[in-house]
Motif scaffolding. Structure first.
Motif, PDB file in Angstrom:
ATOM      1  N   LEU A 124       0.835  -1.201   0.000  1.00 56.20           N
ATOM      2  CA  LEU A 124       0.000   0.000   0.000  1.00 56.20           C
ATOM      3  C   LEU A 124       0.874   1.257   0.000  1.00 56.20           C
ATOM      4  O   LEU A 124       0.607   2.207  -0.737  1.00 56.20           O
ATOM      5  CB  LEU A 124      -0.932  -0.007   1.223  1.00 56.20           C
ATOM      6  CG  LEU A 124      -1.875   1.181   1.379  1.00 56.20           C
ATOM      7  CD1 LEU A 124      -2.790   1.310   0.154  1.00 56.20           C
ATOM      8  CD2 LEU A 124      -2.701   1.030   2.643  1.00 56.20           C
ATOM      9  N   ILE A 125       1.942   1.248   0.797  1.00 50.51           N
ATOM     10  CA  ILE A 125       2.859   2.395   0.831  1.00 50.51           C
ATOM     11  C   ILE A 125       3.496   2.612  -0.544  1.00 50.51           C
ATOM     12  O   ILE A 125       3.571   3.739  -1.045  1.00 50.51           O
ATOM     13  CB  ILE A 125       3.937   2.201   1.929  1.00 50.51           C
ATOM     14  CG1 ILE A 125       3.286   2.308   3.308  1.00 50.51           C
ATOM     15  CG2 ILE A 125       5.067   3.215   1.779  1.00 50.51           C
ATOM     16  CD1 ILE A 125       4.189   1.894   4.462  1.00 50.51           C
ATOM     17  N   ASP A 126       3.920   1.504  -1.174  1.00 52.35           N
ATOM     18  CA  ASP A 126       4.496   1.619  -2.518  1.00 52.35           C
ATOM     19  C   ASP A 126       3.503   2.228  -3.504  1.00 52.35           C
ATOM     20  O   ASP A 126       3.856   3.102  -4.313  1.00 52.35           O
ATOM     21  CB  ASP A 126       4.958   0.249  -3.027  1.00 52.35           C
ATOM     22  CG  ASP A 126       6.205  -0.259  -2.335  1.00 52.35           C
ATOM     23  OD1 ASP A 126       6.901   0.556  -1.698  1.00 52.35           O
ATOM     24  OD2 ASP A 126       6.468  -1.472  -2.422  1.00 52.35           O
ATOM     25  N   LYS A 127       2.253   1.790  -3.454  1.00 53.68           N
ATOM     26  CA  LYS A 127       1.231   2.319  -4.368  1.00 53.68           C
ATOM     27  C   LYS A 127       0.975   3.802  -4.110  1.00 53.68           C
ATOM     28  O   LYS A 127       0.816   4.584  -5.047  1.00 53.68           O
ATOM     29  CB  LYS A 127      -0.073   1.523  -4.237  1.00 53.68           C
ATOM     30  CG  LYS A 127      -0.009   0.150  -4.864  1.00 53.68           C
ATOM     31  CD  LYS A 127      -1.321  -0.573  -4.741  1.00 53.68           C
ATOM     32  CE  LYS A 127      -1.217  -1.937  -5.391  1.00 53.68           C
ATOM     33  NZ  LYS A 127      -2.467  -2.670  -5.332  1.00 53.68           N
ATOM     34  N   LEU A 128       0.921   4.192  -2.842  1.00 56.22           N
ATOM     35  CA  LEU A 128       0.690   5.600  -2.502  1.00 56.22           C
ATOM     36  C   LEU A 128       1.867   6.472  -2.965  1.00 56.22           C
ATOM     37  O   LEU A 128       1.662   7.593  -3.447  1.00 56.22           O
ATOM     38  CB  LEU A 128       0.448   5.767  -1.009  1.00 56.22           C
ATOM     39  CG  LEU A 128      -0.865   5.185  -0.477  1.00 56.22           C
ATOM     40  CD1 LEU A 128      -0.867   5.181   1.054  1.00 56.22           C
ATOM     41  CD2 LEU A 128      -2.057   5.945  -1.021  1.00 56.22           C
TER      42      LEU A 128
ATOM     43  N   LYS B 261       1.910   9.396  -5.746  1.00 60.77           N
ATOM     44  CA  LYS B 261       2.243  10.681  -5.106  1.00 60.77           C
ATOM     45  C   LYS B 261       1.094  11.178  -4.225  1.00 60.77           C
ATOM     46  O   LYS B 261       0.791  12.361  -4.162  1.00 60.77           O
ATOM     47  CB  LYS B 261       2.628  11.724  -6.149  1.00 60.77           C
ATOM     48  CG  LYS B 261       3.893  11.378  -6.898  1.00 60.77           C
ATOM     49  CD  LYS B 261       4.251  12.467  -7.854  1.00 60.77           C
ATOM     50  CE  LYS B 261       5.448  12.314  -8.667  1.00 60.77           C
ATOM     51  NZ  LYS B 261       6.244  11.319  -8.956  1.00 60.77           N
ATOM     52  N   ASP B 262       0.449  10.198  -3.534  1.00 65.24           N
ATOM     53  CA  ASP B 262      -0.664  10.510  -2.624  1.00 65.24           C
ATOM     54  C   ASP B 262      -0.085  10.643  -1.216  1.00 65.24           C
ATOM     55  O   ASP B 262      -0.103   9.705  -0.422  1.00 65.24           O
ATOM     56  CB  ASP B 262      -1.712   9.390  -2.691  1.00 65.24           C
ATOM     57  CG  ASP B 262      -2.919   9.670  -1.811  1.00 65.24           C
ATOM     58  OD1 ASP B 262      -2.919  10.690  -1.094  1.00 65.24           O
ATOM     59  OD2 ASP B 262      -3.853   8.843  -1.828  1.00 65.24           O
ATOM     60  N   PHE B 263       0.448  11.829  -0.939  1.00 63.68           N
ATOM     61  CA  PHE B 263       1.133  12.044   0.333  1.00 63.68           C
ATOM     62  C   PHE B 263       0.170  12.129   1.515  1.00 63.68           C
ATOM     63  O   PHE B 263       0.536  11.778   2.636  1.00 63.68           O
ATOM     64  CB  PHE B 263       2.021  13.290   0.240  1.00 63.68           C
ATOM     65  CG  PHE B 263       3.083  13.137  -0.816  1.00 63.68           C
ATOM     66  CD1 PHE B 263       4.105  12.222  -0.658  1.00 63.68           C
ATOM     67  CD2 PHE B 263       3.043  13.897  -1.987  1.00 63.68           C
ATOM     68  CE1 PHE B 263       5.091  12.064  -1.636  1.00 63.68           C
ATOM     69  CE2 PHE B 263       4.011  13.740  -2.966  1.00 63.68           C
ATOM     70  CZ  PHE B 263       5.037  12.825  -2.799  1.00 63.68           C
ATOM     71  N   ASP B 264      -1.076  12.549   1.278  1.00 64.09           N
ATOM     72  CA  ASP B 264      -2.063  12.560   2.363  1.00 64.09           C
ATOM     73  C   ASP B 264      -2.401  11.123   2.775  1.00 64.09           C
ATOM     74  O   ASP B 264      -2.498  10.808   3.964  1.00 64.09           O
ATOM     75  CB  ASP B 264      -3.340  13.298   1.929  1.00 64.09           C
ATOM     76  CG  ASP B 264      -3.122  14.799   1.778  1.00 64.09           C
ATOM     77  OD1 ASP B 264      -2.229  15.328   2.489  1.00 64.09           O
ATOM     78  OD2 ASP B 264      -3.835  15.411   0.971  1.00 64.09           O
ATOM     79  N   GLY B 265      -2.598  10.247   1.768  1.00 62.82           N
ATOM     80  CA  GLY B 265      -2.866   8.831   2.053  1.00 62.82           C
ATOM     81  C   GLY B 265      -1.692   8.174   2.744  1.00 62.82           C
ATOM     82  O   GLY B 265      -1.854   7.370   3.665  1.00 62.82           O
ATOM     83  N   LEU B 266      -0.485   8.541   2.288  1.00 62.35           N
ATOM     84  CA  LEU B 266       0.730   8.004   2.896  1.00 62.35           C
ATOM     85  C   LEU B 266       0.841   8.431   4.359  1.00 62.35           C
ATOM     86  O   LEU B 266       1.180   7.624   5.230  1.00 62.35           O
ATOM     87  CB  LEU B 266       1.954   8.476   2.105  1.00 62.35           C
ATOM     88  CG  LEU B 266       3.298   7.926   2.540  1.00 62.35           C
ATOM     89  CD1 LEU B 266       3.326   6.408   2.421  1.00 62.35           C
ATOM     90  CD2 LEU B 266       4.419   8.542   1.717  1.00 62.35           C
ATOM     91  N   LYS B 267       0.514   9.692   4.629  1.00 59.69           N
ATOM     92  CA  LYS B 267       0.557  10.201   6.002  1.00 59.69           C
ATOM     93  C   LYS B 267      -0.432   9.432   6.883  1.00 59.69           C
ATOM     94  O   LYS B 267      -0.118   9.047   8.012  1.00 59.69           O
ATOM     95  CB  LYS B 267       0.227  11.700   6.004  1.00 59.69           C
ATOM     96  CG  LYS B 267       0.305  12.335   7.365  1.00 59.69           C
ATOM     97  CD  LYS B 267      -0.009  13.819   7.286  1.00 59.69           C
ATOM     98  CE  LYS B 267       0.006  14.433   8.666  1.00 59.69           C
ATOM     99  NZ  LYS B 267      -0.394  15.836   8.647  1.00 59.69           N
ATOM    100  N   THR B 268      -1.635   9.162   6.348  1.00 59.45           N
ATOM    101  CA  THR B 268      -2.662   8.419   7.093  1.00 59.45           C
ATOM    102  C   THR B 268      -2.182   6.998   7.414  1.00 59.45           C
ATOM    103  O   THR B 268      -2.342   6.517   8.541  1.00 59.45           O
ATOM    104  CB  THR B 268      -3.980   8.363   6.292  1.00 59.45           C
ATOM    105  OG1 THR B 268      -4.375   9.692   5.975  1.00 59.45           O
ATOM    106  CG2 THR B 268      -5.069   7.656   7.054  1.00 59.45           C
TER     107      THR B 268
END
Length: 148
Positions: free
Chosen positions: A126-130, A134-141
């Protein structure tokens, strides 16, 4: 002839086989209204395969004594006594239940470890996909949820 008493000295589970060891006064039979006590001269144990439920050492010879009279019985003949399974089945069933309980604990532990590995893999994926998106908000969550 019939079994009068059967209580193993010890019960040991090894490699899927139940070993029932006998000593003097742990096994007795009745023949012609006389009680013969097991004496550990030749065969001393029964080996039960818990996968096939068969006794494996049927050719072992068990010796019984009443006073000065001795009787030698191959285990396969002893297993032909009509009431022997009244004694053996509860012992075998108890060990099977306990054996399966141990296996359940091992399986639960292995399952928990496997689930942790799957969740770790899923999270890394999931982290790789985010990152790729370039979904940094999703990555932060996701990163916050792993800390808590």
């Amino acid at each position: 002839m019939r079994v009068n008493h059967l209580k193993p000295l010890y019960k040991q589970l090894k490699d899927g086989k139940l070993h029932l060891a006998f000593a003097y006064q742990h096994l007795s039979i009745i023949k012609d209204d006389k009680e013969f006590h097991f004496i550990p001269l030749d065969g001393k144990e029964m080996v039960v395969n818990l996968k096939t439920y068969k006794i494996e050492n049927v050719s072992d010879v068990f010796v019984f004594q009443n006073g000065s009279h001795f009787m030698r019985l191959p285990l396969y003949q002893l297993l032909c006594f009509p009431n022997i399974y009244d004694y053996l089945l509860p012992i075998i069933e108890e060990k099977i239940v306990n054996h399966h309980d141990c296996n359940k604990d091992e399986i639960n532990e292995e399952t928990n470890e496997l689930m942790k590995e799957i969740m770790q893999f899923h999270q890394e994926n999931l982290i790789d996909k985010l990152l790729d998106a370039k979904d940094f908000d999703g990555l932060k969550t996701v990163m916050e949820s792993t800390r808590g």
